[in-house]
Design an enzyme around this catalytic site. Structure first.
Site, PDB file in Angstrom:
ATOM      1  N   LYS A 110       0.844  -1.200   0.000  1.00 18.28           N
ATOM      2  CA  LYS A 110       0.000   0.000   0.000  1.00 18.28           C
ATOM      3  C   LYS A 110       0.878   1.249   0.000  1.00 18.28           C
ATOM      4  CE  LYS A 110      -3.561   2.273   2.719  1.00 18.28           C
ATOM      5  NZ  LYS A 110      -4.522   2.221   3.806  1.00 18.28           N
TER       6      LYS A 110
ATOM      7  N   GLU B 277      10.274  -4.726   4.778  1.00 21.12           N
ATOM      8  CA  GLU B 277      10.355  -6.115   4.315  1.00 21.12           C
ATOM      9  C   GLU B 277      10.104  -6.201   2.812  1.00 21.12           C
ATOM     10  OE1 GLU B 277       8.681  -5.008   6.863  1.00 21.12           O
ATOM     11  OE2 GLU B 277       8.859  -6.351   8.586  1.00 21.12           O
TER      12      GLU B 277
ATOM     13  N   GLY C 264      -4.961  -1.964   4.821  1.00 17.22           N
ATOM     14  CA  GLY C 264      -4.198  -3.111   4.315  1.00 17.22           C
ATOM     15  C   GLY C 264      -4.913  -4.433   4.571  1.00 17.22           C
ATOM     16  N   ARG C 265      -5.415  -4.627   5.790  1.00 18.64           N
ATOM     17  CA  ARG C 265      -6.036  -5.919   6.136  1.00 18.64           C
ATOM     18  C   ARG C 265      -7.434  -6.059   5.559  1.00 18.64           C
ATOM     19  NH1 ARG C 265      -4.943  -2.503  10.137  1.00 18.64           N
ATOM     20  NH2 ARG C 265      -6.592  -1.715  11.488  1.00 18.64           N
TER      21      ARG C 265
ATOM     22  N   HIS D 225      -5.977 -33.089  17.244  1.00 19.14           N
ATOM     23  CA  HIS D 225      -4.873 -33.887  17.788  1.00 19.14           C
ATOM     24  C   HIS D 225      -3.783 -33.001  18.366  1.00 19.14           C
ATOM     25  CE1 HIS D 225      -6.462 -37.685  16.267  1.00 19.14           C
ATOM     26  NE2 HIS D 225      -6.956 -36.930  15.308  1.00 19.14           N
TER      27      HIS D 225
ATOM     28  N   LYS E 113       8.883  -1.006  14.434  1.00 17.77           N
ATOM     29  CA  LYS E 113       9.503  -0.659  13.147  1.00 17.77           C
ATOM     30  C   LYS E 113      10.604   0.374  13.363  1.00 17.77           C
ATOM     31  CE  LYS E 113       5.396  -1.110  10.177  1.00 17.77           C
ATOM     32  NZ  LYS E 113       4.451  -0.379   9.352  1.00 17.77           N
TER      33      LYS E 113
HETATM   34  O1  F6P Z   1       2.358  -3.990   9.904  1.00 16.00           O
HETATM   35  C1  F6P Z   1       1.653  -2.870   9.641  1.00 16.00           C
HETATM   36  C2  F6P Z   1       1.180  -2.746   8.241  1.00 16.00           C
HETATM   37  O2  F6P Z   1       1.035  -1.394   7.996  1.00 16.00           O
HETATM   38  C3  F6P Z   1      -0.140  -3.501   7.969  1.00 16.00           C
HETATM   39  O3  F6P Z   1      -1.234  -2.820   8.423  1.00 16.00           O
HETATM   40  C4  F6P Z   1      -0.074  -3.631   6.493  1.00 16.00           C
HETATM   41  O4  F6P Z   1      -1.021  -4.544   6.023  1.00 16.00           O
HETATM   42  C5  F6P Z   1       1.360  -4.051   6.312  1.00 16.00           C
HETATM   43  O5  F6P Z   1       2.064  -3.282   7.276  1.00 16.00           O
HETATM   44  C6  F6P Z   1       1.925  -3.871   4.949  1.00 16.00           C
HETATM   45  O6  F6P Z   1       1.889  -2.534   4.544  1.00 16.00           O
HETATM   46  P1  F6P Z   1       2.104  -2.127   3.048  1.00 16.00           P
HETATM   47  O7  F6P Z   1       1.011  -2.733   2.248  1.00 16.00           O
HETATM   48  O8  F6P Z   1       2.082  -0.630   3.037  1.00 16.00           O
HETATM   49  O9  F6P Z   1       3.446  -2.643   2.607  1.00 16.00           O
END
Ligand code: F6P
Length: 564
Positions: free
Chosen positions: A216, A222, A288-289, A405, A529
């Site tokens: 987003k 990452e 995002g979620r 299990h 972060k």
């Molecule tokens: O971990 C926080 C967060 O902002 C989530 O809410 C989001 O889904 C994820 O990081 C990834 O963010 P982006 O889509 O901006 O890379």
């Protein structure tokens, strides 16, 4: 906060007090599932609900008619319906980020263009403009018209993203695998741990691989690290195979043919070298979620095709419509959210299990963890004041029967109450027989047995009657009266999956509304972060190390002593 009224303190309402008294009465009277079932032959009928693809049985929850009445009154006391309508109409209910919350616009039909103008923008028209571009792009990839830099058809997609830019697509890709019909495999890379990327690109041919970078913000550590790694992997691979000469022009062509992006930040996408024509946007009003049905689902359209994705969106939309149009008293979506409040705030349940009896849904609990816990794991209300009661549950689970299990022991006989949602489907895409035994029926027998055992248990007398030694009887007793909801569907179709996801989105909304939360921000992920940025240099730099606390210093000392 302009258009958003301050949250109502639910604990100060007469409806909350009525529920507290009602709870105490249930506890002291010893009323339980056995007695409720025995005393009311209509119980199952009264607590069963049907949506187009899903059937719900709420009868094994710890509720009487009175409880439902009081929970609905609680919903009304916090103006659940008003806040729901505010969300659907684009009011900035995400107060801490001053944003509308409009994931529901992502699944509105194109015919509704013009009906939702948000911040001066025609949200539905914009959604469909991007959807149409995604469908056209996906069709090109699926048919082979879209080619890699050496003219080969795409056979593998590597989708790079994390959190909401990963968990939704992975979950849906796994759930709808039987619909993958284009011979294109998708692999998802999320972790910054280099092992993730290394394993996911293993065996792939860069000439036939398309990389989708999903972020987003297009700034997530990452994802951007993995995106650069993927770029290096692809370009080095192509060079070493002699597919490109490595000159600037060939590199540019390779990136344009093998990288596309999904983001709200189209400027950064372009800076990465991706052709803006191959970038698919979404909007700040999609969290995002809550974005698997936005452009974040591009890998799914490539794997399954536009028609499947359209059905998937229709499932969401049907559930949205039901949620908006059904009176709270009969609204199973609202009732499931209110039931969770009942368990969290009155029974003091700390966690909630989601147990899909469908292997294809094996990533559903992980997906729900972000949806529910990043939304409602908060101690501050939407106006900045502290919460007044417990909020959020720990969502967890595993596909049945594997969980049976592993951790079901604790659900059946532990000291904690764990409300659980059991999800199953009447049909499987893989019908099999073990001799005369239909294996799916064997599976469903387990689904049904578990909720029955949890509800009705096994008494000491029943255990004794089996000839159990007296001292061992208590260990074999099942108290029962452990709440479950059964969600049963005809088949795990794209439409049913859309309904299921929207169901949990709105359950989360209902809980957040009662607790006064802004379920759409996520400030709780920021500190970690920030600190990661500050600590990473300390792994090799003494000046940065000196700034750390003693525990962190000691852990880094261990790292330095052991890193080869
Ligand atoms: O971990 C926080 C967060 O902002 C989530 O809410 C989001 O889904 C994820 O990081 C990834 O963010 P982006 O889509 O901006 O890379």
């Amino acid at each position: 906060m302009a258009d958003v009224p301050a949250p109502i303190d639910v604990t100060q309402t007469s409806e909350w007090h009525a529920l507290q008294q009602h709870f105490e009465k249930i506890q002291s009277s010893g009323a339980n599932l056995k007695s409720w079932f025995a005393n009311d032959p209509q119980r199952v009928k009264k607590l069963s609900y049907d949506l187009s693809d899903l059937h719900f049985d709420l009868s094994k929850n710890l509720v009487s008619d009175e409880t439902i009445k009081l929970l609905v009154a609680l919903g009304k006391a916090v103006d659940l319906e008003g806040r729901r309508d505010a969300m659907f109409s684009g009011v900035h209910i995400n107060t801490t980020e001053d944003r509308a919350v409009l994931h529901t616009a992502l699944r509105r039909p194109a015919s509704e263009a013009g009906s939702l103008i948000v911040d001066g923008q025609d949200a539905v028209a914009d959604v469909h403009e991007v959807l149409d571009r995604m469908y056209a792009f996906a069709n090109k990839v699926r048919s082979g018209e879209w080619k890699g830099v050496t003219g080969k058809k795409i056979e593998n997609v590597v989708s790079i993203g994390i959190g909401g830019s990963d968990l939704g697509p992975v979950m849906v890709y796994e759930a709808l695998k039987p619909y993958a019909d284009a011979g294109i495999n998708v692999r998802y890379v999320s972790n910054i741990d280099p092992n993730d990327m290394a394993e996911k690109v293993k065996g792939l041919d860069p000439e036939t691989t398309l990389v989708i970078i999903v972020s987003k913000t297009f700034t997530t550590l990452e994802t951007m690290t993995n995106a650069r790694e993927a770029k290096a992997w692809l370009l080095e691979g192509l060079k070493s195979q002699g597919a490109i000469d490595g000159g600037d022009a060939s590199v540019e062509r390779a990136i344009k043919s093998h990288f596309v992006a999904v983001s709200t930040n189209l400027e950064l996408v372009e800076q990465f070298g991706i052709d803006p024509q191959n970038a698919f946007g979404f909007w700040s009003w999609v969290g995002g979620r809550y974005s698997v049905d936005a452009a974040v689902g591009l890998s799914l359209i490539i794997a399954f095709g536009p028609e499947v994705f359209k059905d998937f969106l229709a499932g969401f939309h049907d559930l949205d419509t039901y949620f908006c149009e059904t009176p709270l008293e009969q609204n199973v979506v609202a009732l499931m959210g209110l039931l969770n409040v009942w368990y969290v705030n009155f029974y003091k349940a700390e966690s909630h299990a989601v147990l899909p009896y469908d292997q294809y849904l094996h990533r559903f609990p992980a997906y729900l963890q972000q949806l529910t816990m990043e939304s409602n794991g908060k101690s501050t209300r939407w106006d900045g004041t502290p919460v007044t009661c417990e909020t959020g549950e720990i969502f967890w689970g595993e596909a049945g029967t594997n969980g049976q299990h592993a951790f079901y022991q604790l659900i059946h006989q532990g000291t904690r109450m764990i409300p659980a949602d059991f999800i199953a489907f009447a049909n499987t895409p893989n019908p099999t027989k073990d001799g005369e035994q239909d294996v799916h029926e064997l599976f469903l027998g387990n689904f049904l047995a578990q909720t029955k055992a949890l509800a009705f248990g096994k008494t000491a007398d029943e255990v004794r009657a089996e000839g159990t030694a007296e001292w061992m009887v208590p260990a074999r007793v099942f108290t029962g009266n452990r709440p479950t909801t059964s969600v049963f569907g005809e088949a795990l179709t794209p439409h049913a999956l859309g309904e299921l996801i929207a169901l949990y989105e709105h359950i989360t909304f209902v809980e957040g509304t009662v607790w006064g939360l802004d379920s759409y921000d996520q400030w709780g992920v920021e500190l970690g972060k920030q600190l990661a940025k500050q600590i990473t240099p300390a792994l090799h730099d003494d000046e940065a190390l000196a700034l750390q606390d003693e525990s962190t210093k000691a852990l880094i000392a261990y790292y330095r002593a052991h890193r080869k």
